[in-house]
Design a protein around this motif. Structure first.
Motif, short mmCIF file in Angstrom:
data_model
loop_
_atom_site.label_atom_id
_atom_site.label_comp_id
_atom_site.label_asym_id
_atom_site.label_seq_id
_atom_site.Cartn_x
_atom_site.Cartn_y
_atom_site.Cartn_z
N THR A 39 77.24 -1.11 12.65
CA THR A 39 76.63 -2.86 12.47
C THR A 39 77.05 -3.06 10.96
N VAL A 40 76.43 -2.44 10.12
CA VAL A 40 76.51 -2.90 8.82
C VAL A 40 77.86 -2.59 8.10
N LEU A 41 78.67 -1.56 8.75
CA LEU A 41 80.09 -1.39 8.35
C LEU A 41 80.80 -2.48 8.69
N ALA A 42 80.86 -3.09 10.06
CA ALA A 42 81.17 -4.30 10.68
C ALA A 42 81.04 -5.58 10.13
N LEU A 43 79.76 -5.58 9.60
CA LEU A 43 79.19 -6.88 8.66
C LEU A 43 80.20 -6.88 7.53
N GLU A 44 79.98 -5.83 6.68
CA GLU A 44 80.76 -5.71 5.33
C GLU A 44 82.25 -6.34 5.59
N LYS A 45 82.84 -5.52 6.72
CA LYS A 45 84.25 -6.10 6.69
C LYS A 45 84.56 -7.48 6.91
N ALA A 46 83.85 -8.15 8.09
CA ALA A 46 83.81 -9.40 8.29
C ALA A 46 83.53 -10.32 7.14
N MET A 47 82.06 -10.13 6.60
CA MET A 47 81.75 -10.89 5.48
C MET A 47 82.60 -10.96 4.30
N ARG A 48 83.37 -9.76 3.97
CA ARG A 48 84.39 -9.47 2.85
C ARG A 48 85.33 -10.44 3.32
N ALA A 49 85.85 -10.54 4.60
CA ALA A 49 87.24 -11.14 5.02
C ALA A 49 86.83 -12.66 4.73
N ARG A 50 85.50 -13.23 4.81
CA ARG A 50 85.17 -14.62 4.35
C ARG A 50 85.20 -14.84 3.11
N ASP A 53 80.25 -11.98 -0.84
CA ASP A 53 79.98 -10.80 -1.97
C ASP A 53 79.17 -10.07 -1.16
N ALA A 54 79.68 -9.00 -0.63
CA ALA A 54 78.77 -8.12 0.14
C ALA A 54 79.32 -6.56 0.14
N ASP A 55 78.08 -5.65 0.03
CA ASP A 55 78.47 -4.32 -0.24
C ASP A 55 77.68 -3.62 0.81
N PHE A 56 78.27 -2.51 1.44
CA PHE A 56 77.58 -1.70 2.28
C PHE A 56 76.99 -0.58 1.37
N ARG A 57 75.51 -0.32 1.63
CA ARG A 57 74.72 0.82 0.94
C ARG A 57 74.28 1.95 1.90
N VAL A 203 81.24 -3.44 18.43
CA VAL A 203 82.57 -2.84 19.26
C VAL A 203 83.11 -3.66 20.12
N ARG A 204 82.34 -4.01 21.00
CA ARG A 204 82.98 -5.00 22.19
C ARG A 204 83.13 -6.45 21.63
N THR A 205 82.30 -6.98 21.12
CA THR A 205 82.38 -8.56 20.75
C THR A 205 82.65 -8.82 19.41
N GLY A 206 82.49 -7.91 18.31
CA GLY A 206 82.55 -8.10 17.05
C GLY A 206 81.43 -8.64 16.50
N VAL A 207 81.39 -8.96 15.21
CA VAL A 207 79.97 -9.61 14.64
C VAL A 207 80.27 -11.06 14.21
N GLU A 208 81.36 -11.61 14.47
CA GLU A 208 81.68 -12.89 13.79
C GLU A 208 80.39 -13.94 14.19
N ARG A 209 79.75 -14.12 15.20
CA ARG A 209 78.66 -15.12 15.31
C ARG A 209 77.63 -14.41 14.43
N TYR A 213 75.79 -17.01 11.62
CA TYR A 213 74.41 -17.08 11.43
C TYR A 213 73.84 -16.97 10.14
N ILE A 214 74.61 -15.66 9.48
CA ILE A 214 73.93 -15.29 7.91
C ILE A 214 74.50 -16.40 6.98
N GLN A 215 75.51 -17.14 7.33
CA GLN A 215 76.16 -17.95 6.50
C GLN A 215 75.61 -19.39 6.51
#
Length: 234
Positions: A39-50, A53-57, A203-209, A213-215
Motif C-alpha cells: 500500500t505505501v509503495l503504491a502510494l509513493e508511486k502515485a504521489m510522486r507522479a502528481r 514530495d513523498a518517500d517510502f520508509r 492492486v485491483r483498484t489502485g490508490v488514486e482516490r 483524499y490526502i491532497q
C-alpha cells in the motif's frame, strides 16, 4: 554475495516523542501480511507522479531491499523501536510526506509490541488500516479473533495519539484477491458506505482516490462523524 539487512544500525536513539515537522503516513493492519508494504509503495508511486514530495520508509527486510535503506524494526531492541521510527522519518519540510511501512498488528499475540513502538515513533498524521477481506482470525492463531474494523480504527487512533494528538485513520486498504471482480467491487462499496472513508484495493483498484483524499486540504477527519466521542481535544 549474501547481504543480511536484518542488522540495525548502531546507536539508534531512544524515542523522544518530540513533535517534528513534516507529514507522516503509517500503514497499520488487522494482521501480518495484509498489504501494508504494498500500500505505501503504491502510494509513493502515485504521489510522486502528481509531483508530491513523498518517500517510502522501509521497516522490514523486503522493503529495505526495495528502498535501499531503512531499519529492520523487528530486529531492534524493544526500548529503541520508537527511536528507530523517529530515525527513519525525521523532521522535514512542511509539505514532505514520509510513507512508513507498518509491521505486525496490535491484535497479534506475537508482534503487537513491535507495532505499538512503530506507531508511537512514527507520530503519524494519517494512518491507513489494511485488512484481508474475509479474514476473521489472526493467521495461525485461531483463538485470536480480529475485532470489528471500527474497533481496530479506534484502538489504532488511541495508541497513536500518545505522540500525535491529531492522528487519524483516513482510509482502508483491502486485499480482495480471493474475490471475483464484481464481489470485490460490491465489498469495497459497502465498506466505504459503512466507514465514510476511501476504501480500496491497491492492486485491483489502485490508490488514486486515496491520494485525492490526502491532497484535499479541506478534508477533516470524517471519522469523527462516526465516533465523535473519540475526537481529541487540544
Amino acid at each position: 554475495t549474501l547481504t543480511d539487512v536484518r542488522q540495525p544500525k548502531p546507536a539508534i536513539p531512544v524515542g523522544t516523542g518530540i513533535k517534528r515537522s513534516g507529514k507522516r503516513l503509517l500503514t497499520v493492519g488487522t494482521d501480518c501480511a495484509v498489504g501494508k508494504m504494498y500500500t505505501v509503495l503504491a502510494l509513493e508511486k502515485a504521489m510522486r507522479a502528481r509531483g508530491m514530495d513523498a518517500d517510502f520508509r522501509a521497516t522490514g527486510q523486503t522493503g529495505i531491499f526495495i528502498a535501499g535503506n531503512g531499519v529492520p524494526i523487528d530486529a531492534v531492541v524493544a526500548d529503541f523501536i520508537s527511536g528507530a521510527a523517529e530515525y527513519i522519518a525525521p523532521a522535514n519540510n512542511a509539505q514532505h510526506w514520509d510513507l512508513i511501512e507498518g509491521q505486525g498488528s496490535l491484535f497479534h499475540p506475537s508482534y503487537a509490541a513491535v507495532t505499538l513502538g512503530l506507531v508511537h515513533g512514527s507520530q503519524p498524521d494519517m494512518m491507513i488500516l489494511c485488512h484481508k477481506a474475509g479474514l476473521v482470525h489472526i493467521d495461525q492463531h485461531r483463538d485470536y479473533m480480529i475485532p470489528q474494523l471500527s474497533e481496530c480504527i479506534l484502538m489504532y487512533e488511541e495508541a497513536a495519539r500518545l505522540t500525535n494528538r491529531n492522528a487519524a485513520v483516513v482510509g482502508l486498504s483491502f486485499n480482495t484477491s480471493t474475490m471475483v471482480e464484481g464481489a470485490a467491487q460490491d465489498y469495497l462499496s459497502a465498506m466505504e458506505k459503512t466507514y465514510g472513508l476511501p476504501c480500496f484495493d491497491p492492486v485491483r483498484t489502485g490508490v488514486e482516490r486515496m491520494v485525492d483524499y490526502i491532497q484535499d486540504e479541506k478534508q477533516e477527519a470524517r471519522f469523527y462523524k462516526l465516533f465523535p466521542h473519540k475526537q481529541c481535544v487540544s
